[in-house]
Design an enzyme around this catalytic site. Structure first.
Site, PDB file in Angstrom:
ATOM      1  N   GLY A 125      60.768  38.668  36.655  1.00 15.04           N
ATOM      2  CA  GLY A 125      60.507  40.082  36.871  1.00 15.04           C
ATOM      3  C   GLY A 125      60.830  40.966  35.681  1.00 15.04           C
ATOM      4  O   GLY A 125      61.993  41.298  35.431  1.00 15.04           O
ATOM      5  N   LEU A 126      59.793  41.342  34.959  1.00 18.19           N
ATOM      6  CA  LEU A 126      59.924  42.279  33.845  1.00 18.19           C
ATOM      7  C   LEU A 126      59.172  43.577  34.135  1.00 18.19           C
ATOM      8  O   LEU A 126      59.710  44.668  34.017  1.00 18.19           O
ATOM      9  CB  LEU A 126      59.391  41.646  32.552  1.00 18.19           C
ATOM     10  CG  LEU A 126      59.309  42.546  31.309  1.00 18.19           C
ATOM     11  CD1 LEU A 126      60.704  42.995  30.888  1.00 18.19           C
ATOM     12  CD2 LEU A 126      58.616  41.822  30.164  1.00 18.19           C
ATOM     13  N   PRO A 129      56.598  49.817  37.536  1.00 18.50           N
ATOM     14  CA  PRO A 129      55.606  50.897  37.503  1.00 18.50           C
ATOM     15  C   PRO A 129      55.628  51.679  36.199  1.00 18.50           C
ATOM     16  O   PRO A 129      54.594  52.150  35.732  1.00 18.50           O
ATOM     17  CB  PRO A 129      56.005  51.775  38.692  1.00 18.50           C
ATOM     18  CG  PRO A 129      56.645  50.820  39.654  1.00 18.50           C
ATOM     19  CD  PRO A 129      57.383  49.832  38.793  1.00 18.50           C
ATOM     20  N   ALA A 131      57.167  50.374  33.323  1.00 17.13           N
ATOM     21  CA  ALA A 131      57.484  49.447  32.235  1.00 17.13           C
ATOM     22  C   ALA A 131      56.495  48.288  32.232  1.00 17.13           C
ATOM     23  O   ALA A 131      56.629  47.341  33.001  1.00 17.13           O
ATOM     24  CB  ALA A 131      58.914  48.910  32.391  1.00 17.13           C
ATOM     25  N   GLY A 132      55.493  48.404  31.390  1.00 19.35           N
ATOM     26  CA  GLY A 132      54.506  47.331  31.233  1.00 19.35           C
ATOM     27  C   GLY A 132      54.543  46.840  29.809  1.00 19.35           C
ATOM     28  O   GLY A 132      55.427  46.085  29.419  1.00 19.35           O
ATOM     29  N   GLY A 341      20.845  34.654  37.818  1.00 18.38           N
ATOM     30  CA  GLY A 341      21.198  35.208  39.125  1.00 18.38           C
ATOM     31  C   GLY A 341      22.181  34.343  39.888  1.00 18.38           C
ATOM     32  O   GLY A 341      23.047  34.848  40.601  1.00 18.38           O
ATOM     33  N   GLU A 364      51.230  39.000  30.172  1.00 17.91           N
ATOM     34  CA  GLU A 364      52.181  38.584  29.128  1.00 17.91           C
ATOM     35  C   GLU A 364      51.847  39.200  27.773  1.00 17.91           C
ATOM     36  O   GLU A 364      51.907  38.559  26.728  1.00 17.91           O
ATOM     37  CB  GLU A 364      52.270  37.054  29.043  1.00 17.91           C
ATOM     38  CG  GLU A 364      52.845  36.461  30.317  1.00 17.91           C
ATOM     39  CD  GLU A 364      53.301  35.027  30.154  1.00 17.91           C
ATOM     40  OE1 GLU A 364      53.797  34.661  29.079  1.00 17.91           O
ATOM     41  OE2 GLU A 364      53.173  34.271  31.130  1.00 17.91           O
TER      42      GLU A 364
END
Length: 385
Positions: A125-126, A129, A131-132, A341, A364
């Site tokens: 978890g880095l 909302p 911090a990207g 198609g 990443e």
């Protein structure tokens, strides 16, 4: 002297993973993508094959393989299903590798061993909302209260956010120190105050679990600090150097799968009384696809080789990730075009490959961030190891 030939072990890894992917994953890939269902059965089989601990020493439950073997593993899974590829990549290179690189011996025995054996699934978890690309925008906090850390905040877009058993969370421990005030923590599923939030409804990689992780007065033991206090951000950058090789392998595998499907279709599909493979416009697209995939593979394997040698691969990893991901996007776009198609329908896998490829240019570190990293390394005078 440069040797471009894979070792017998690396060739064996390719064969084993390809056989597994063709027989176990390929038949279910479209269904699980459509249902957005995490493929527990095949993921558990990946663990039994040793894929979820491939780069870690045997003493920690791993296979002790090199990074090229690891990249081959991700590549071969992604060749038939990007969701399985990113599951392996996120589990190995992010959560597990962070513990391997920065954990104490006690932490490695307690957490890395079951992760490497595939008995538990890892999350990292880095992203938040706010911090990207700018991880310094982290808002999640960790406050030491006696013998426990108290975490508050949330993480978004986390692979295995709702299915993971062991999570790494980056949180601010000293706001006054900026990046140097961010630390890393190990949090186990079931810990009070730690819950999964919104599960994302995604464009691609839909069989991969992506969800929010929420911390509300979540108390963890003091010894669950991972690495030194304040080193979380710097350690995360080191983890991402290897993680970018993983996403490069993911993109390469998706591109290879789309290319093979395109060659097959071009030989079978007839227009104007002959296979479309006989038309120069289609041949040009296939030639470009093959050339770019080969170039991407060389960049990727170079970065993986130097990573295995313990060299700093900030520049090489960024180059591999950037080029492989953009080749994946270009290749899958051409694959749709060759299929016409039919390529726009779910009757052929290139539609899924096309959707899956886009994440490689975002996750990443976006393509824009990779170019920034590469440029900074060039300006600093960084050269290949």
């Amino acid at each position: 002297m440069m040797n471009f030939e894979l070792t017998p072990y690396q060739k064996m890894i390719r064969k084993v993973v390809r056989d597994f992917a063709e027989t176990e994953i390929k038949p279910i890939a479209a269904e699980f993508d459509e249902l957005q269902k995490f493929p527990w059965d095949t993921v558990k089989k990946m663990g039994k094959l040793g894929l979820l601990g491939i780069i870690f020493p045997e003493k920690y439950g791993g296979a002790g393989a090199d990074y090229i073997s690891y990249a081959i593993g991700v590549e071969e899974l992604a060749r038939v299903c990007g969701s399985h590829g990113i599951t392996m990549a996120a589990h190995v290179s992010l959560c597990s590798n962070h513990i391997y690189m920065c954990g104490t011996e006690e932490q490695k025995m307690k957490y890395l061993v079951p992760l490497a054996k595939g008995e538990k699934i890892g999350a990292w978890g880095l992203t938040e909302p706010s911090a990207g690309s700018d991880a310094g925008g982290t808002k999640t906090t960790a406050v030491l209260d006696g013998d426990e850390w108290v975490l508050n905040g949330s993480k978004i877009f986390i692979t295995h956010g709702s299915v993971g058993d062991i999570a790494i969370a980056l949180a601010i421990t000293d706001k006054s120190k900026g990046h140097r005030g961010i630390s890393s923590f190990i949090v186990e599923k079931g810990t009070e105050g730690f819950t999964a939030g919104t599960k994302e409804n995604k464009l691609g990689l839909r069989a991969s679990d992506t969800a929010e992780m929420v911390y509300q007065n979540c108390r963890i033991p003091k010894e669950n600090l991972l690495g030194n206090p304040g080193d979380g951000f710097v350690d995360a950058l080191r983890v991402l150097d290897g993680g970018r090789i993983s996403i490069g392998a993911l993109g390469l595998g998706i591109a290879q799968g789309a290319f093979e499907e395109s060659v097959k279709y071009a030989k079978e599909r007839e227009q104007f009384g002959k296979p479309i493979a006989s038309f120069q416009s289609v041949q040009n697209m296939l030639a470009d696809m093959a050339m770019e995939i080969d170039a991407a593979r060389f960049l990727l394997y170079r970065a993986a080789y130097w990573k295995s040698k313990g060299k700093k691969v900030t520049r090489e990893g960024a180059m591999a990730k950037l080029y492989c991901s953009e080749v994946a996007m270009r290749t899958t776009t051409k694959a749709i075009q060759i299929h016409g198609g039919y390529g726009y329908t779910k009757d052929y896998p290139v539609e899924r490959f096309f959707r899956d490829a886009k994440l490689c240019e975002i996750g990443e570190g976006t393509s824009e961030i990779q170019r920034l990293v590469i440029a900074r390394e060039i300006i600093r005078g960084s050269v290949a190891p």
